[in-house]
Design a protein around this motif. Structure first.
Motif, PDB file in Angstrom:
ATOM      1  N   LEU A 240      -9.099   5.731   3.291  1.00  0.00           N
ATOM      2  CA  LEU A 240      -9.284   5.083   3.299  1.00  0.00           C
ATOM      3  C   LEU A 240      -7.513   3.497   3.964  1.00  0.00           C
ATOM      4  N   CYS A 241      -7.820   4.794   5.625  1.00  0.00           N
ATOM      5  CA  CYS A 241      -6.738   4.283   5.553  1.00  0.00           C
ATOM      6  C   CYS A 241      -6.436   2.526   5.953  1.00  0.00           C
ATOM      7  N   PRO A 242      -5.509   2.127   6.216  1.00  0.00           N
ATOM      8  CA  PRO A 242      -5.594   0.364   6.483  1.00  0.00           C
ATOM      9  C   PRO A 242      -5.355   0.160   7.895  1.00  0.00           C
ATOM     10  N   LEU A 243      -4.723   0.901   8.804  1.00  0.00           N
ATOM     11  CA  LEU A 243      -4.555   1.424   9.641  1.00  0.00           C
ATOM     12  C   LEU A 243      -5.643   2.337  10.780  1.00  0.00           C
ATOM     13  N   CYS A 244      -6.385   1.988  10.029  1.00  0.00           N
ATOM     14  CA  CYS A 244      -7.685   3.140  11.452  1.00  0.00           C
ATOM     15  C   CYS A 244      -8.368   1.552  11.138  1.00  0.00           C
ATOM     16  N   PRO A 245      -9.286   1.879  12.212  1.00  0.00           N
ATOM     17  CA  PRO A 245     -10.250   1.150  12.793  1.00  0.00           C
ATOM     18  C   PRO A 245     -11.049   0.731  11.999  1.00  0.00           C
ATOM     19  N   THR A 246     -11.671  -0.307  11.577  1.00  0.00           N
ATOM     20  CA  THR A 246     -12.941  -0.730  10.323  1.00  0.00           C
ATOM     21  C   THR A 246     -14.002  -0.008  10.793  1.00  0.00           C
ATOM     22  N   ARG A 247     -14.357   0.715   9.820  1.00  0.00           N
ATOM     23  CA  ARG A 247     -15.816   1.832   9.454  1.00  0.00           C
ATOM     24  C   ARG A 247     -16.646   0.769   8.525  1.00  0.00           C
ATOM     25  N   PRO A 248     -17.878   1.216   8.485  1.00  0.00           N
ATOM     26  CA  PRO A 248     -19.296   0.778   8.072  1.00  0.00           C
ATOM     27  C   PRO A 248     -18.824   0.379   6.171  1.00  0.00           C
ATOM     28  N   GLY A 249     -18.591  -0.725   5.715  1.00  0.00           N
ATOM     29  CA  GLY A 249     -18.175   0.111   4.143  1.00  0.00           C
ATOM     30  C   GLY A 249     -16.960   0.253   4.194  1.00  0.00           C
ATOM     31  N   LYS A 250     -15.789   0.150   4.878  1.00  0.00           N
ATOM     32  CA  LYS A 250     -14.386   0.686   4.611  1.00  0.00           C
ATOM     33  C   LYS A 250     -13.427  -0.330   5.918  1.00  0.00           C
ATOM     34  N   PRO A 251     -13.325  -1.880   5.479  1.00  0.00           N
ATOM     35  CA  PRO A 251     -12.679  -3.006   6.048  1.00  0.00           C
ATOM     36  C   PRO A 251     -11.371  -2.063   6.025  1.00  0.00           C
TER      37      PRO A 251
ATOM     38  N   THR B 107      -2.434   4.566  18.395  1.00  0.00           N
ATOM     39  CA  THR B 107      -3.858   5.122  18.653  1.00  0.00           C
ATOM     40  C   THR B 107      -4.255   4.751  17.727  1.00  0.00           C
ATOM     41  N   SER B 108      -6.042   4.710  17.730  1.00  0.00           N
ATOM     42  CA  SER B 108      -6.749   4.127  16.327  1.00  0.00           C
ATOM     43  C   SER B 108      -7.065   5.956  16.299  1.00  0.00           C
ATOM     44  N   ASP B 109      -6.141   6.880  16.423  1.00  0.00           N
ATOM     45  CA  ASP B 109      -6.203   7.890  16.088  1.00  0.00           C
ATOM     46  C   ASP B 109      -5.583   8.692  15.181  1.00  0.00           C
ATOM     47  N   HIS B 110      -6.317   8.932  13.556  1.00  0.00           N
ATOM     48  CA  HIS B 110      -5.289   8.620  12.184  1.00  0.00           C
ATOM     49  C   HIS B 110      -4.516   9.919  12.777  1.00  0.00           C
TER      50      HIS B 110
ATOM     51  N   THR C  29       0.936  -1.272   0.409  1.00  0.00           N
ATOM     52  CA  THR C  29       0.124   0.112  -0.040  1.00  0.00           C
ATOM     53  C   THR C  29       1.072   1.248  -0.389  1.00  0.00           C
ATOM     54  N   TYR C  30       0.648   2.100  -0.714  1.00  0.00           N
ATOM     55  CA  TYR C  30       1.302   3.289  -1.447  1.00  0.00           C
ATOM     56  C   TYR C  30       0.654   4.936  -1.027  1.00  0.00           C
ATOM     57  N   LYS C  31       0.647   5.366   0.182  1.00  0.00           N
ATOM     58  CA  LYS C  31      -0.249   6.980   0.698  1.00  0.00           C
ATOM     59  C   LYS C  31      -1.554   6.824  -0.016  1.00  0.00           C
ATOM     60  N   PRO C  32      -2.515   5.936   1.116  1.00  0.00           N
ATOM     61  CA  PRO C  32      -3.891   5.409   0.684  1.00  0.00           C
ATOM     62  C   PRO C  32      -4.189   7.530   0.983  1.00  0.00           C
ATOM     63  N   PRO C  33      -5.394   7.581   0.227  1.00  0.00           N
ATOM     64  CA  PRO C  33      -6.412   8.602   1.270  1.00  0.00           C
ATOM     65  C   PRO C  33      -6.677   8.125   2.680  1.00  0.00           C
TER      66      PRO C  33
ATOM     67  N   LEU D 230       2.035   5.925   4.534  1.00  0.00           N
ATOM     68  CA  LEU D 230       1.174   5.513   5.673  1.00  0.00           C
ATOM     69  C   LEU D 230       1.617   6.942   6.707  1.00  0.00           C
ATOM     70  N   HIS D 231      -0.041   7.278   6.872  1.00  0.00           N
ATOM     71  CA  HIS D 231       0.720   8.328   7.981  1.00  0.00           C
ATOM     72  C   HIS D 231       0.220   7.697   9.133  1.00  0.00           C
ATOM     73  N   HIS D 232      -0.340   6.843   9.127  1.00  0.00           N
ATOM     74  CA  HIS D 232      -1.406   6.835  10.675  1.00  0.00           C
ATOM     75  C   HIS D 232      -0.647   6.561  11.129  1.00  0.00           C
ATOM     76  N   PRO D 233       0.217   6.858  12.858  1.00  0.00           N
ATOM     77  CA  PRO D 233       0.385   6.858  13.578  1.00  0.00           C
ATOM     78  C   PRO D 233       0.752   5.631  14.016  1.00  0.00           C
ATOM     79  N   HIS D 234       2.500   5.126  13.629  1.00  0.00           N
ATOM     80  CA  HIS D 234       2.173   3.523  13.991  1.00  0.00           C
ATOM     81  C   HIS D 234       4.020   3.287  14.226  1.00  0.00           C
ATOM     82  N   GLY D 235       4.775   2.659  14.193  1.00  0.00           N
ATOM     83  CA  GLY D 235       5.853   1.734  13.915  1.00  0.00           C
ATOM     84  C   GLY D 235       6.176   0.202  13.399  1.00  0.00           C
ATOM     85  N   GLN D 236       7.110  -0.231  13.469  1.00  0.00           N
ATOM     86  CA  GLN D 236       7.381  -1.469  13.453  1.00  0.00           C
ATOM     87  C   GLN D 236       8.209  -2.291  14.075  1.00  0.00           C
TER      88      GLN D 236
END
Length: 361
Positions: A70-81, A133-136, A63-67, A185-191
């Motif tokens: 559509l962030c894949p690291l945010c919690p799932t929302r209706p219609g946006k897994p 955190t779940s806060d994008h 995944t490369y710079k999604p809007p 991916l701009h969601h606060p995360h590490g690896q």
């Protein structure tokens, strides 16, 4: 802290770490139709340097710079897994869908072209994503001390677990922040990388520590720490159990080492007081970094931990943060000397870097 282990649609492990008193049960199912994970990682040893290089061609499709919606690291929302099936979370860890190293690769050690010159082996290990955190819209700097303490506990938990995997030789938790660093991916995360070898940087540090101990009978980082605390010129922040300072031979325009006052090999050996004090000191460092240019500082921050199976007495856990930003709108490029010969040229001396960080508060 409550720990819950679940699995994603393609079988990858996901682990929830909850520090909230009223956290819900983590029983949401991943409803996505995902293909099976098929990593093709291998490692090859450079015959001129003796250093291992990872090959992971399957990562080209990651995944490369999604809007943001559509962030894949945010919690799932209706219609946006997403990668996290739950509607919210505190801290979550899951296996990377596009790993540089994987326990699922097959094959046996051999050599390139069967010529016996360049060793090649499966890239067995594991790569995990840690969402703080779940806060994008938040950053690590904006976390509470309590949450940072939770993250430290998570790093320690994963260090212990990954160190027990077959073939893993070293565990490296780290965070990349900012597009200038290469973050996609701009969601606060590490690896967290669990390597099948001891990294070249670590090998060099161990050799230096061994030579210093043979000559002086002490650990080199212990002596550096004592000298920095005594002089104070390069100290950026200090707590009861940790000191953060600009290293006296800093390579980067912004570089800080955060070192515990007691020698430990890895995060699992830190006691409760040391973990809490780290949260306080590190947040001070991050706040100074973001104030330096009056903008979020792009950085890499990583934990230097002991190899799992050897030389632990020569290791001294510490975190190092560095940035490629040498001015508010200027980057340090690794040009000929740095890239070609690994001879660094810094545009500022360590004392200036430390003074700017102290003044930035």
């Amino acid at each position: 802290m409550n720990k819950t282990v679940r699995h994603l649609a393609d079988g990858r492990e996901i682990i929830y770490f909850d520090d909230s008193e009223n956290a819900p049960p983590r029983d949401a199912q991943d409803a996505r139709d995902l293909p099976a994970v098929a990593p093709a990682s291998e490692i090859r040893c450079d015959p001129l340097t003796g250093e291992w290089v990872a090959m992971a061609a399957h990562r080209q499709t990651r995944t490369y710079k999604p809007p943001a919606d559509l962030c894949p690291l945010c919690p799932t929302r209706p219609g946006k897994p997403s990668e996290v099936p739950e509607a919210s979370y505190d801290v979550v860890v899951f296996e990377n869908r596009f790993p540089s190293f994987s326990p699922h690769v097959t094959g046996e050690p051999t050599t390139v072209d069967g010529a016996g010159l360049v060793p090649v082996a499966p890239g067995r290990g594991r790569c995990e994503v840690v969402c703080f955190t779940s806060d994008h819209e938040r950053s690590f700097r904006e976390l509470s001390e309590a949450r940072v303490r939770t993250v430290v506990d998570v790093w320690a938990d994963r260090t212990a677990a990954l160190s027990e995997l077959d073939g893993v030789e070293q565990v490296f938790p780290f965070e990349n922040r900012g597009e200038e660093i290469g973050v996609t991916l701009h969601h606060p995360h590490g690896q967290i990388y669990a390597y099948p070898f001891v990294t070249p940087r670590t090998e060099r540090m161990l050799a230096t520590a061994a030579a210093y101990r043979a000559e002086h009978g002490r650990h080199v980082l212990g002596d550096v720490l004592a000298a920095e605390r005594a002089v104070g010129t390069r100290v950026v922040a200090e707590g009861e159990f940790w000191t953060a300072f600009v290293p006296p031979a800093a390579r980067w325009p912004v570089q800080v080492q955060v070192v515990p006052h007691r020698q430990v090999g890895d995060l699992t050996e830190l006691d409760d007081a040391e973990r809490a004090d780290f949260a306080s000191v590190y947040l001070q460092v991050l706040k100074r970094c973001d104030a330096l240019y009056d903008r979020p500082l792009p950085y890499v921050a990583g934990w230097y931990q002991a190899p799992r199976r050897r030389d632990r007495e020569l290791s001294w856990l510490h975190l190092e943060l560095f940035s490629v930003l040498r001015a508010k709108d200027k980057l340090k490029y690794l040009a000929g000397s740095e890239s070609g010969m690994a001879v660094w040229v810094n545009d500022a001396n360590p004392e200036q870097i430390a003074e700017r960080l102290r003044a930035a508060a």
